[in-house]
Enzyme design. Structure first.
Site, short mmCIF file in Angstrom:
data_model
loop_
_atom_site.label_atom_id
_atom_site.label_comp_id
_atom_site.label_asym_id
_atom_site.label_seq_id
_atom_site.Cartn_x
_atom_site.Cartn_y
_atom_site.Cartn_z
N LEU A 180 36.26 38.11 43.10
CA LEU A 180 37.03 38.87 44.09
C LEU A 180 36.02 39.66 44.91
CD1 LEU A 180 39.98 40.25 41.89
CD2 LEU A 180 40.04 38.31 43.47
N ASP A 181 36.21 39.69 46.23
CA ASP A 181 35.23 40.40 47.05
C ASP A 181 35.34 41.91 46.84
OD1 ASP A 181 36.98 41.66 49.04
OD2 ASP A 181 37.30 39.66 49.83
N ILE A 182 34.39 42.65 47.37
CA ILE A 182 34.26 44.07 47.07
C ILE A 182 35.49 44.87 47.49
CG2 ILE A 182 33.09 44.60 49.25
CD1 ILE A 182 31.33 46.58 47.63
#
Length: 328
Positions: free
Chosen positions: A107-109
């Protein structure tokens, strides 16, 4: 029993079997100090290294397949380390011996929600592979004017830089205004895919939360930054989903309602403590205003009426007769 080398490396979480075959063909893997070859078989007693680093080897029967559900908060990255010093999801996970946690996808930041981890590299690689079409469901808040034509295009497919993509299902939640919530379902996990799909329609994703992976939902009482380990039934559901045989052992202990409440309360305290530690800036040592003892402090310059009187500083002779002001 001996097993194929690429299978052992994949189970250890180094990468997929295909990637391990590439590692072997490029000479990055050694067995007992000698370069490995495609087709080699190994046993748990042999010393395997990848790029010079030892690999923890365990047979399929010895290794217990464990799966964690982690509630990822925004602001954390999915790498094990970060040169910029940003917090990572791995810093929150429990320590284990003889294995390591492998993230099932990323999952991206700026995305939060359900992130799964396992100790079985083969399970992780299969769940991430597009051919198994494991569903991922997201709650997404979109900023912009959304019409039925946009929704239809997102269902049928839109062109992205890395190929065509579409939502398997998309459902608008009740509400009006410029910010609207939707639930969308994908069967693959390309980088920032949900965000890029909405951006292709001129909309901006202002919030993104993964709420489901397969049939496993984000646990309701799990705080952001907390984790819980799945019992055997959920582990075997994931294994059956990608064609792996059932696990027969588990390290999860049964607990009653009181024990569960205590565990969750303890986890919430640990999460808050971790959050406070991350937000508290490191104390910087301020330079002292006092003069350095190693160097004598300078005495103030004598005034016009005080010059030449009580001044202990040795002056060099100039050969001139001093005036009343004490200057040559």
């Amino acid at each position: 029993m001996s097993e194929k080398l690429q299978k052992v490396l994949a189970r250890a979480g180094i990468g997929s079997r295909r990637e391990m075959e590439d590692y072997i063909s490029r000479g990055r893997v050694t067995v007992d100090g000698k370069p490995a070859s495609l087709g080699d078989r190994v046993t748990p007693t042999q010393a395997i290294r990848v790029d010079g680093h030892p690999v923890q080897v365990a047979s399929e029967e010895q290794q217990v397949c464990r799966v964690l559900a982690y509630h990822k908060p925004e602001g954390e990255i999915c790498s094990r380390t970060d040169p910029e010093g940003r917090p990572t999801v791995f810093s929150r996970l429990p320590n284990i011996k003889g294995a390591r946690w492998i993230a099932i996808g990323r999952l991206d930041i700026n995305t939060s929600g359900l992130l799964l981890f396992t100790t079985d590299g083969e399970l992780a690689n299969r769940l991430m592979h597009p051919k198994f079409e494991v569903e991922r469901e997201y709650a997404v808040r979109v900023f912009g004017e959304i019409n039925d034509a946009m929704i239809q295009r997102l269902r049928t497919g839109v062109e992205l830089e890395d190929g065509k993509a579409n939502f398997k299902r998309i459902k608008a939640l009740p509400g009006e205004g410029i910010n609207r919530w939707f639930h969308v379902v994908l069967t693959e996990g390309r980088n920032r895919e949900v965000r890029r799909m909405w951006e292709s329609q001129g909309a901006v994703v202002s919030r993104l939360i993964r709420v489901r992976y397969g049939d496993l939902l984000l646990p309701k009482h799990l705080p952001a930054g907390g984790y819980t380990e799945y019992p055997l039934a959920e582990v075997n559901y994931l294994r059956n989903l990608v064609g792996l045989k059932d696990e027969v052992a588990t390290l999860v202990k049964p607990e009653d309602r009181t024990e569960r409440r205590r565990r969750l309360a303890s986890m919430k305290r640990a999460v808050r403590k971790h959050q406070i530690a991350e937000k508290t800036p490191a104390k910087k040592t301020e330079p002292s205003a006092k003069p350095n003892r190693a160097e004598p402090a300078k005495k103030p310059t004598a005034t016009k009426g005080q010059a030449g009187r009580g001044n202990s500083t040795q002056r060099q002779p100039t050969g001139k007769t001093p005036t009343r002001e004490g200057r040559g």
